[in-house]
Design an enzyme around this catalytic site. Sequence first.
Site, PDB file in Angstrom:
ATOM      1  N   SER A 274      15.925  19.548  12.208  1.00  0.00           N
ATOM      2  CA  SER A 274      17.209  18.851  12.228  1.00  0.00           C
ATOM      3  C   SER A 274      18.319  19.880  12.330  1.00  0.00           C
ATOM      4  O   SER A 274      18.148  21.041  11.930  1.00  0.00           O
ATOM      5  CB  SER A 274      17.380  18.043  10.942  1.00  0.00           C
ATOM      6  OG  SER A 274      18.713  17.608  10.765  1.00  0.00           O
TER       7      SER A 274
ATOM      8  N   TYR B 208      18.039  19.437   1.713  1.00  0.00           N
ATOM      9  CA  TYR B 208      17.588  18.898   3.001  1.00  0.00           C
ATOM     10  C   TYR B 208      17.542  20.007   4.051  1.00  0.00           C
ATOM     11  O   TYR B 208      16.562  20.139   4.798  1.00  0.00           O
ATOM     12  CB  TYR B 208      18.524  17.782   3.453  1.00  0.00           C
ATOM     13  CG  TYR B 208      18.152  17.179   4.796  1.00  0.00           C
ATOM     14  CD1 TYR B 208      16.991  16.430   4.944  1.00  0.00           C
ATOM     15  CD2 TYR B 208      18.968  17.360   5.912  1.00  0.00           C
ATOM     16  CE1 TYR B 208      16.650  15.873   6.170  1.00  0.00           C
ATOM     17  CE2 TYR B 208      18.637  16.812   7.140  1.00  0.00           C
ATOM     18  CZ  TYR B 208      17.477  16.068   7.264  1.00  0.00           C
ATOM     19  OH  TYR B 208      17.141  15.529   8.489  1.00  0.00           O
TER      20      TYR B 208
END
Length: 308
Positions: A159, A185
């Site tokens: 990501s 994350y």
Amino acid sequence: MARITTRFGFSSTTSDVTEGIDFTGKRVIVTGGASGIGIETARAFANIGAEVTLAVRNVKAATPVAEELRESTGNSKIFVGRMDLADLSTITEFADEWTGPLDVLVNNAGIMALPELERTPEGWEMQFATNYLGHFALAQALHGALAEAGNARIVSLSSSGHLFSPVIFDDPHFNFIPYDALVAYGQSKTASTLFAVGVTARWAKDGITSNAVMPGAIATNLQRHTGGLRTPIERQKTPQQGAATTLYVATSPELEGIGGRYFEDVNEARTVDHRGPDYTGVAPYALDPANAERLWDLSTELLAGKTA
């Protein structure tokens, strides 16, 4: 090594990148294949003839998804298997039940920006455990099946969030550092990218390579903890566009034997020296071979005795 560029781009779909590709006889596992872009990823593989297994936490919820995919694609070889990436015992059970070769493993499942620090029973931070460590354990358990395929690929979903943090090797589980949802994350997605580097370095001799992909901004349940997708509308993708980079990396003859790279918008990303306002590119720390080696050793140590 020259950066790989293609005729595809931001708006390309799974149909565009798989035109002319026949995966009949190939076997594919998609983790989280019954929700979000996992569904479109599985659909695209089914459309080109692959046998597809959806590895999911909730078999009951996945069963009608699999049935819809069979009906819409005309491909009867779509199966469901239970596996929770935060529960190592289910990973072992899933891998033990797998027989025969595995051509493509898509590490698609993930969670994002948990507002509070959550841990697995082992004490591991949940995003690092789910997004990365579980997939690392799964790939290790399926190594024999991947090697048996002879020319297997692992697609590791990263990501642009990786730009928020490198792997915090001295405290990956936030035992000392105050927990930050996006840093956690980001760390997990950096780890997912480094995994592709590590796999290729260690397993290319076994006929297994891996690349990391940034699917793009797609409105799914992934953003339930962030108040929904906040990306400007012109930078948002449909699920079919979001899964395109995964399908290209998994199926393109142009990438045979090539791994350890990071792709976005169906092209290899440029390396950047800072996080820009458009959140594009790949950070050097996410592709660094020394970091990949250190992460592999850390992961092996964490899993030692846990997956037997």
